[in-house]
Design a protein around this motif. Structure first.
Motif, mmCIF file in Angstrom:
data_model
loop_
_atom_site.group_PDB
_atom_site.id
_atom_site.type_symbol
_atom_site.label_atom_id
_atom_site.label_comp_id
_atom_site.label_asym_id
_atom_site.label_seq_id
_atom_site.Cartn_x
_atom_site.Cartn_y
_atom_site.Cartn_z
ATOM 1 N N ARG A 68 0.839 -1.197 0.000
ATOM 2 C CA ARG A 68 0.000 0.000 0.000
ATOM 3 C C ARG A 68 0.878 1.252 0.000
ATOM 4 N NH1 ARG A 68 -2.267 -1.424 4.011
ATOM 5 N NH2 ARG A 68 -4.402 -2.001 3.548
ATOM 6 N N VAL A 69 0.589 2.209 -0.888
ATOM 7 C CA VAL A 69 1.329 3.473 -0.944
ATOM 8 C C VAL A 69 0.337 4.627 -1.073
ATOM 9 C CG1 VAL A 69 3.471 2.515 -1.886
ATOM 10 C CG2 VAL A 69 1.643 3.208 -3.452
ATOM 11 N N PHE A 70 0.736 5.801 -0.573
ATOM 12 C CA PHE A 70 -0.121 6.993 -0.653
ATOM 13 C C PHE A 70 0.288 7.834 -1.862
ATOM 14 C CE2 PHE A 70 -0.887 5.697 3.632
ATOM 15 C CZ PHE A 70 -2.169 6.144 3.919
ATOM 16 N N ASP A 71 0.126 7.266 -3.043
ATOM 17 C CA ASP A 71 0.636 7.903 -4.253
ATOM 18 C C ASP A 71 -0.455 8.297 -5.238
ATOM 19 O OD1 ASP A 71 3.112 7.447 -3.164
ATOM 20 O OD2 ASP A 71 3.696 5.872 -4.568
ATOM 21 N N LEU A 72 -1.718 8.207 -4.829
ATOM 22 C CA LEU A 72 -2.818 8.502 -5.749
ATOM 23 C C LEU A 72 -3.568 9.755 -5.312
ATOM 24 C CD1 LEU A 72 -4.120 7.157 -8.293
ATOM 25 C CD2 LEU A 72 -5.882 6.304 -6.751
ATOM 26 N N ALA A 73 -3.886 10.603 -6.270
ATOM 27 C CA ALA A 73 -4.634 11.828 -5.985
ATOM 28 C C ALA A 73 -6.120 11.539 -5.905
ATOM 29 C CB ALA A 73 -4.370 12.866 -7.067
ATOM 30 N N CYS A 74 -6.771 12.177 -4.958
ATOM 31 C CA CYS A 74 -8.235 12.142 -4.855
ATOM 32 C C CYS A 74 -8.725 13.579 -4.963
ATOM 33 C CB CYS A 74 -8.668 11.522 -3.529
ATOM 34 S SG CYS A 74 -10.464 11.549 -3.285
ATOM 35 N N ILE A 75 -9.533 13.871 -5.981
ATOM 36 C CA ILE A 75 -9.948 15.254 -6.226
ATOM 37 C C ILE A 75 -11.441 15.482 -6.008
ATOM 38 C CG2 ILE A 75 -8.063 15.592 -7.873
ATOM 39 C CD1 ILE A 75 -10.175 15.334 -10.114
ATOM 40 N N ASP A 76 -12.174 14.402 -5.631
ATOM 41 C CA ASP A 76 -13.625 14.559 -5.513
ATOM 42 C C ASP A 76 -14.205 14.078 -4.194
ATOM 43 O OD1 ASP A 76 -13.070 11.938 -5.982
ATOM 44 O OD2 ASP A 76 -14.587 11.623 -7.536
ATOM 45 N N HIS A 77 -13.408 13.446 -3.338
ATOM 46 C CA HIS A 77 -13.899 12.970 -2.048
ATOM 47 C C HIS A 77 -13.237 13.730 -0.887
ATOM 48 C CE1 HIS A 77 -15.244 9.584 -4.550
ATOM 49 N NE2 HIS A 77 -16.142 9.374 -3.608
ATOM 50 N N ARG A 78 -11.933 13.600 -0.759
ATOM 51 C CA ARG A 78 -11.214 14.249 0.346
ATOM 52 C C ARG A 78 -10.184 15.251 -0.150
ATOM 53 N NH1 ARG A 78 -12.388 12.122 5.342
ATOM 54 N NH2 ARG A 78 -13.516 10.151 5.331
ATOM 55 N N GLY A 79 -10.351 15.683 -1.378
ATOM 56 C CA GLY A 79 -9.482 16.693 -1.958
ATOM 57 C C GLY A 79 -10.203 17.401 -3.088
ATOM 58 N N THR A 80 -9.518 18.302 -3.742
ATOM 59 C CA THR A 80 -10.059 19.052 -4.878
ATOM 60 C C THR A 80 -9.024 19.030 -5.994
ATOM 61 O OG1 THR A 80 -9.113 21.150 -4.112
ATOM 62 C CG2 THR A 80 -11.325 20.580 -3.310
ATOM 63 N N PRO A 81 -9.413 19.423 -7.225
ATOM 64 C CA PRO A 81 -8.417 19.489 -8.298
ATOM 65 C C PRO A 81 -7.263 20.432 -7.974
ATOM 66 C CG PRO A 81 -10.621 19.528 -9.216
ATOM 67 C CD PRO A 81 -10.784 19.652 -7.721
ATOM 68 N N GLU A 82 -7.563 21.504 -7.240
ATOM 69 C CA GLU A 82 -6.518 22.474 -6.888
ATOM 70 C C GLU A 82 -5.626 21.969 -5.758
ATOM 71 O OE1 GLU A 82 -9.846 24.004 -8.928
ATOM 72 O OE2 GLU A 82 -9.837 23.214 -6.880
ATOM 73 N N ASN A 83 -6.202 21.184 -4.848
ATOM 74 C CA ASN A 83 -5.455 20.671 -3.697
ATOM 75 C C ASN A 83 -5.846 19.206 -3.465
ATOM 76 O OD1 ASN A 83 -3.794 20.534 -1.475
ATOM 77 N ND2 ASN A 83 -5.220 21.562 -0.098
ATOM 78 N N PRO A 84 -5.297 18.305 -4.276
ATOM 79 C CA PRO A 84 -5.703 16.897 -4.179
ATOM 80 C C PRO A 84 -5.249 16.229 -2.890
ATOM 81 C CG PRO A 84 -3.844 17.135 -5.682
ATOM 82 C CD PRO A 84 -4.287 18.524 -5.319
ATOM 83 N N ALA A 85 -6.077 15.299 -2.422
ATOM 84 C CA ALA A 85 -5.697 14.481 -1.268
ATOM 85 C C ALA A 85 -4.780 13.361 -1.736
ATOM 86 C CB ALA A 85 -6.948 13.901 -0.623
ATOM 87 N N ARG A 86 -4.033 12.812 -0.784
ATOM 88 C CA ARG A 86 -3.228 11.624 -1.062
ATOM 89 C C ARG A 86 -3.954 10.419 -0.480
ATOM 90 N NH1 ARG A 86 1.986 10.915 -2.882
ATOM 91 N NH2 ARG A 86 2.978 12.837 -3.580
ATOM 92 N N THR A 87 -4.303 9.489 -1.364
ATOM 93 C CA THR A 87 -4.982 8.273 -0.930
ATOM 94 C C THR A 87 -4.200 7.042 -1.412
ATOM 95 O OG1 THR A 87 -6.424 8.420 -2.874
ATOM 96 C CG2 THR A 87 -7.263 9.326 -0.805
ATOM 97 N N CYS A 88 -4.708 5.883 -1.054
ATOM 98 C CA CYS A 88 -3.948 4.648 -1.268
ATOM 99 C C CYS A 88 -4.105 4.094 -2.674
ATOM 100 C CB CYS A 88 -4.405 3.580 -0.283
ATOM 101 S SG CYS A 88 -4.072 3.981 1.424
ATOM 102 N N THR A 89 -3.020 3.537 -3.163
ATOM 103 C CA THR A 89 -3.045 2.638 -4.296
ATOM 104 C C THR A 89 -2.080 1.502 -3.979
ATOM 105 O OG1 THR A 89 -2.875 2.428 -6.708
ATOM 106 C CG2 THR A 89 -1.260 3.848 -5.616
#
Length: 238
Positions: free
Chosen positions: A32-53
């Motif tokens: 598991r790594v925190f290398d994937l952007a989330c822009i619609d749940h816990r982040g935005t396109p301007e400030n993406p969250a780091r989620t698991c892949t």
């Protein structure tokens, strides 16, 4: 026909679809790594969250939960429709073997579906790639979206791994989580979570005491941890 899906991120504590069976265990060959952007749940396109892949790695294992959907093609399609919409940042699906604790030689379930991402920034616009721990912590500290902030995602994942009993992963998540909170200088997440009950309170307080032990020698972090221990205790006793 039966659909099995492996969850290793938010699906572990919040599957969100109708399932018939849940098994805790792990898959082999991925970490598991925190290398994937989330822009619609816990982040935005301007400030993406780091989620698991998941990142392929020989000899690695990844703990999580396998969900079984029975009841016919209509129910399976409904689950897949929900998952493909929710997991839209993941551009690949693959099939894996799933193992239960103590049964490492033979898989408990084969052909388990898992969502993963292409580890290439040009091929997958959601792939952020690795970063230094401090940089990841700062990004997690500031990202927020319609479903909440990125810090809470990390906390809930740590708690889910605690419930599973994966202490090795908990150590890594623990470091990242508290660095993120320190970057944000925000202790209110503790106050929100300890009100869930005695178990959540104990979890927060125990982790704060662990932080206290680990921060001896770092004056700024040491002072912060002492303040948070005091704050959590005072609010619980009210």
């Amino acid at each position: 026909m039966v659909l099995w899906v492996f969850g290793y991120g938010s699906l572990v504590w919040n599957p969100g679809f109708d399932f018939d069976e849940k098994i805790v265990g792990f898959i082999k060959g991925y970490r598991r790594v925190f290398d994937l952007a989330c822009i619609d749940h816990r982040g935005t396109p301007e400030n993406p969250a780091r989620t698991c892949t998941l990142q392929p790695e020989e000899g690695a294992i990844c703990w999580g939960a396998a969900y079984c959907v029975r009841g016919g093609i209509k129910k399976e399609r409904a689950a897949m429709k929900y998952l493909e919409r929710r997991e839209c940042e993941y551009d690949q699906k693959t099939s894996v073997d799933f193992y239960k604790e103590g049964e490492t030689s033979e898989p408990a379930v084969t052909g388990v579906l898992v969502f993963i991402s292409t580890m290439d920034k040009e091929a997958n616009r959601y792939y952020l790639g690795p970063a230094p721990l401090v940089e990841m912590a700062r990004q997690i500290a500031t990202a927020s979206g319609p479903c909440g902030n990125n810090r809470e995602y990390l906390f809930l994942l740590e708690k889910a791994m605690s419930d599973i009993g994966n202490h090795t992963l908990r150590t890594c998540l623990f470091r990242l989580f508290f660095m993120a909170i320190l970057c944000k200088a925000d202790a209110h997440i503790f106050l929100k979570l300890i009100r869930l009950g005695d178990s959540a309170y104990s979890f927060c307080l125990n982790n704060l005491f662990l932080l206290f032990i680990r921060t001896i020698g770092n004056l700024e972090l040491l002072i912060w941890s002492i303040c948070q221990i005091s704050l959590v205790v005072r609010n619980y006793l009210k």
